[in-house]
Design a protein around this motif. Structure first.
Motif, mmCIF file in Angstrom:
data_model
loop_
_atom_site.group_PDB
_atom_site.id
_atom_site.type_symbol
_atom_site.label_atom_id
_atom_site.label_comp_id
_atom_site.label_asym_id
_atom_site.label_seq_id
_atom_site.Cartn_x
_atom_site.Cartn_y
_atom_site.Cartn_z
ATOM 1 N N THR A 1 0.836 -1.190 0.000
ATOM 2 C CA THR A 1 0.000 0.000 0.000
ATOM 3 C C THR A 1 0.871 1.240 0.000
ATOM 4 O OG1 THR A 1 -1.689 -1.148 1.286
ATOM 5 C CG2 THR A 1 -1.834 1.250 1.188
ATOM 6 N N VAL A 2 0.662 2.099 -0.978
ATOM 7 C CA VAL A 2 1.331 3.403 -1.022
ATOM 8 C C VAL A 2 0.239 4.456 -0.924
ATOM 9 C CG1 VAL A 2 2.840 4.942 -2.314
ATOM 10 C CG2 VAL A 2 3.197 2.461 -2.436
ATOM 11 N N ALA A 3 0.216 5.189 0.191
ATOM 12 C CA ALA A 3 -0.846 6.158 0.446
ATOM 13 C C ALA A 3 -0.686 7.391 -0.440
ATOM 14 C CB ALA A 3 -0.836 6.560 1.919
ATOM 15 N N PRO A 4 -1.759 8.120 -0.679
ATOM 16 C CA PRO A 4 -1.696 9.344 -1.481
ATOM 17 C C PRO A 4 -0.728 10.361 -0.876
ATOM 18 C CG PRO A 4 -3.975 8.674 -1.136
ATOM 19 C CD PRO A 4 -3.140 7.801 -0.251
ATOM 20 N N PRO A 5 -0.303 11.331 -1.686
ATOM 21 C CA PRO A 5 0.639 12.340 -1.192
ATOM 22 C C PRO A 5 0.164 13.011 0.095
ATOM 23 C CG PRO A 5 0.383 12.526 -3.568
ATOM 24 C CD PRO A 5 -0.618 11.522 -3.109
ATOM 25 N N THR A 6 1.113 13.432 0.892
ATOM 26 C CA THR A 6 0.811 14.098 2.150
ATOM 27 C C THR A 6 0.241 15.492 1.887
ATOM 28 O OG1 THR A 6 2.655 12.921 3.173
ATOM 29 C CG2 THR A 6 1.799 14.847 4.355
ATOM 30 N N PRO A 7 -0.876 15.845 2.495
ATOM 31 C CA PRO A 7 -1.430 17.192 2.303
ATOM 32 C C PRO A 7 -0.462 18.264 2.800
ATOM 33 C CG PRO A 7 -3.038 15.725 3.344
ATOM 34 C CD PRO A 7 -1.734 15.004 3.348
ATOM 35 N N PRO A 8 -0.433 19.416 2.137
ATOM 36 C CA PRO A 8 0.451 20.506 2.579
ATOM 37 C C PRO A 8 0.270 20.871 4.049
ATOM 38 C CG PRO A 8 -0.449 21.002 0.419
ATOM 39 C CD PRO A 8 -1.147 19.763 0.886
ATOM 40 N N SER A 9 -0.966 20.802 4.544
ATOM 41 C CA SER A 9 -1.200 21.144 5.952
ATOM 42 C C SER A 9 -0.491 20.177 6.892
ATOM 43 C CB SER A 9 -2.702 21.152 6.250
ATOM 44 O OG SER A 9 -3.273 19.882 5.968
ATOM 45 N N ASP A 10 -0.409 18.896 6.509
ATOM 46 C CA ASP A 10 0.295 17.908 7.335
ATOM 47 C C ASP A 10 1.806 18.135 7.292
ATOM 48 O OD1 ASP A 10 -2.056 16.788 8.098
ATOM 49 O OD2 ASP A 10 -1.807 14.903 7.001
ATOM 50 N N ILE A 11 2.309 18.562 6.133
ATOM 51 C CA ILE A 11 3.734 18.878 6.043
ATOM 52 C C ILE A 11 4.055 20.083 6.920
ATOM 53 C CG2 ILE A 11 5.569 19.687 4.503
ATOM 54 C CD1 ILE A 11 4.294 17.966 2.297
ATOM 55 N N GLU A 12 3.198 21.093 6.891
ATOM 56 C CA GLU A 12 3.404 22.270 7.734
ATOM 57 C C GLU A 12 3.363 21.896 9.208
ATOM 58 O OE1 GLU A 12 0.378 24.976 6.519
ATOM 59 O OE2 GLU A 12 1.195 25.214 4.481
ATOM 60 N N LEU A 13 2.448 21.025 9.592
ATOM 61 C CA LEU A 13 2.367 20.561 10.974
ATOM 62 C C LEU A 13 3.652 19.843 11.372
ATOM 63 C CD1 LEU A 13 0.959 19.907 13.649
ATOM 64 C CD2 LEU A 13 -0.128 17.947 12.503
ATOM 65 N N ALA A 14 4.143 18.970 10.497
ATOM 66 C CA ALA A 14 5.370 18.234 10.802
ATOM 67 C C ALA A 14 6.552 19.171 10.964
ATOM 68 C CB ALA A 14 5.651 17.211 9.698
ATOM 69 N N VAL A 15 6.628 20.206 10.139
ATOM 70 C CA VAL A 15 7.712 21.190 10.260
ATOM 71 C C VAL A 15 7.653 21.855 11.629
ATOM 72 C CG1 VAL A 15 8.618 23.383 9.391
ATOM 73 C CG2 VAL A 15 7.948 21.581 7.784
ATOM 74 N N ARG A 16 6.456 22.207 12.078
ATOM 75 C CA ARG A 16 6.324 22.824 13.412
ATOM 76 C C ARG A 16 6.737 21.843 14.502
ATOM 77 N NH1 ARG A 16 1.418 24.652 11.214
ATOM 78 N NH2 ARG A 16 0.207 23.228 12.537
ATOM 79 N N LEU A 17 6.290 20.602 14.382
ATOM 80 C CA LEU A 17 6.637 19.592 15.386
ATOM 81 C C LEU A 17 8.138 19.315 15.414
ATOM 82 C CD1 LEU A 17 3.717 17.048 14.811
ATOM 83 C CD2 LEU A 17 4.014 18.568 16.785
ATOM 84 N N ALA A 18 8.799 19.476 14.256
ATOM 85 C CA ALA A 18 10.249 19.257 14.159
ATOM 86 C C ALA A 18 11.039 20.540 14.444
ATOM 87 C CB ALA A 18 10.594 18.727 12.774
ATOM 88 N N HIS A 19 10.365 21.519 15.046
ATOM 89 C CA HIS A 19 11.015 22.773 15.440
ATOM 90 C C HIS A 19 11.585 23.544 14.258
ATOM 91 C CE1 HIS A 19 10.388 21.389 19.517
ATOM 92 N NE2 HIS A 19 11.053 20.277 19.245
ATOM 93 N N GLY A 20 10.853 23.493 13.126
ATOM 94 C CA GLY A 20 11.176 24.373 12.019
ATOM 95 C C GLY A 20 11.975 23.781 10.882
ATOM 96 N N ARG A 21 12.463 22.542 11.041
ATOM 97 C CA ARG A 21 13.276 21.969 9.957
ATOM 98 C C ARG A 21 13.113 20.467 9.893
ATOM 99 N NH1 ARG A 21 18.187 19.612 8.568
ATOM 100 N NH2 ARG A 21 18.798 19.238 10.739
ATOM 101 N N LEU A 22 12.730 19.984 8.703
ATOM 102 C CA LEU A 22 12.687 18.550 8.463
ATOM 103 C C LEU A 22 14.042 18.078 7.950
ATOM 104 C CD1 LEU A 22 9.246 18.259 6.630
ATOM 105 C CD2 LEU A 22 9.741 17.699 9.022
ATOM 106 N N LEU B 1 3.772 11.416 7.952
ATOM 107 C CA LEU B 1 4.730 12.406 8.439
ATOM 108 C C LEU B 1 4.352 13.038 9.780
ATOM 109 C CD1 LEU B 1 7.389 13.794 7.889
ATOM 110 C CD2 LEU B 1 6.180 15.450 6.462
ATOM 111 N N PRO B 2 3.109 13.476 10.001
ATOM 112 C CA PRO B 2 2.808 14.055 11.313
ATOM 113 C C PRO B 2 3.018 13.072 12.464
ATOM 114 C CG PRO B 2 1.090 14.623 9.738
ATOM 115 C CD PRO B 2 1.950 13.575 9.076
#
Length: 203
Positions: A27-48, A89-90
């Motif tokens: 199973t390969v899930a659909p692309p990550t929504p931009p909002s989830d990428i933005e959330l992950a960046v915040r959770l990673a303290h600004g840098r993935l 990612l989140p």
């Protein structure tokens, strides 16, 4: 890594065609929504980590499970299989309380952020400063492979997620039973296997 979604699809097709493999899940899930990428960046303290955003813009998550059928390497247990579990990612950058750490007195592994939970007890993970992939056996071992996220993905594709393959990248585990089994079985299951990819980096 170029076109990760296409390369994952090609790997799955290769497994489907391989007479020595029984594909159980892919199973390969659909692309990550931009909002989830933005959330992950915040959770990673600004840098993935380098390469992570590009990958997740094409792929939301990956689950892969297969079992080989080569008689001389069959053990009748979980070691006869390949497993990939690239998490959303989140989830990677969320709080792993109860998994990587458990209490205020047990915080050694709190910074560990699993992204490939290939088995319930071990994973490939990020650890600050997030520049390289680590192998983590929950609560017991943490080894820096020195490989980047893109380099890990390149080897994941080549390994097809063979049982505990990330151990091949760890100097501390080069003589483990899992690494020995990998080196014996992979060239037989996958004739295009390039063992040179699966070596610890020289420090």
């Amino acid at each position: 890594m170029i076109a990760p979604r296409a390369r994952l699809a090609a790997m799955i097709e290769d497994l489907e065609r391989n007479p020595r493999v029984q594909l159980l899940e892919a199973t390969v899930a659909p692309p990550t929504p931009p909002s989830d990428i933005e959330l992950a960046v915040r959770l990673a303290h600004g840098r993935l980590p380098d390469g992570v955003e590009a990958f997740y813009r094409e792929v939301g998550a990956v689950r892969l499970r297969w079992r080989h059928t080569v008689p001389e390497f069959l053990h009748g247990d979980l070691s006869d299989q390949g497993l990939v579990n690239l998490l959303p990612l989140p989830e990677v950058f969320a709080d792993w309380h109860g998994v990587t750490w458990h209490s205020s007195q047990d915080q050694e592994y709190r910074p560990v952020k699993p992204f490939d939970m290939f088995v319930p007890e071990a994973c490939a993970a990020f650890v600050p400063p997030l520049d390289s992939v680590h192998y983590h056996y929950f609560g017991e071992e943490l080894y820096d492979t020195g490989y980047s996220f893109d380099a890990y993905l390149e080897r994941l594709l080549a390994s097809r997620g063979f049982w505990y393959w990330p151990q091949t990248l760890c100097q501390e585990l080069v003589e483990s039973t899992e690494v020995a089994a990998f080196r014996r079985a992979m060239p037989v299951i996958f004739p295009d296997h390039d063992d040179a990819l699966f070596r610890p980096l020289r420090r």
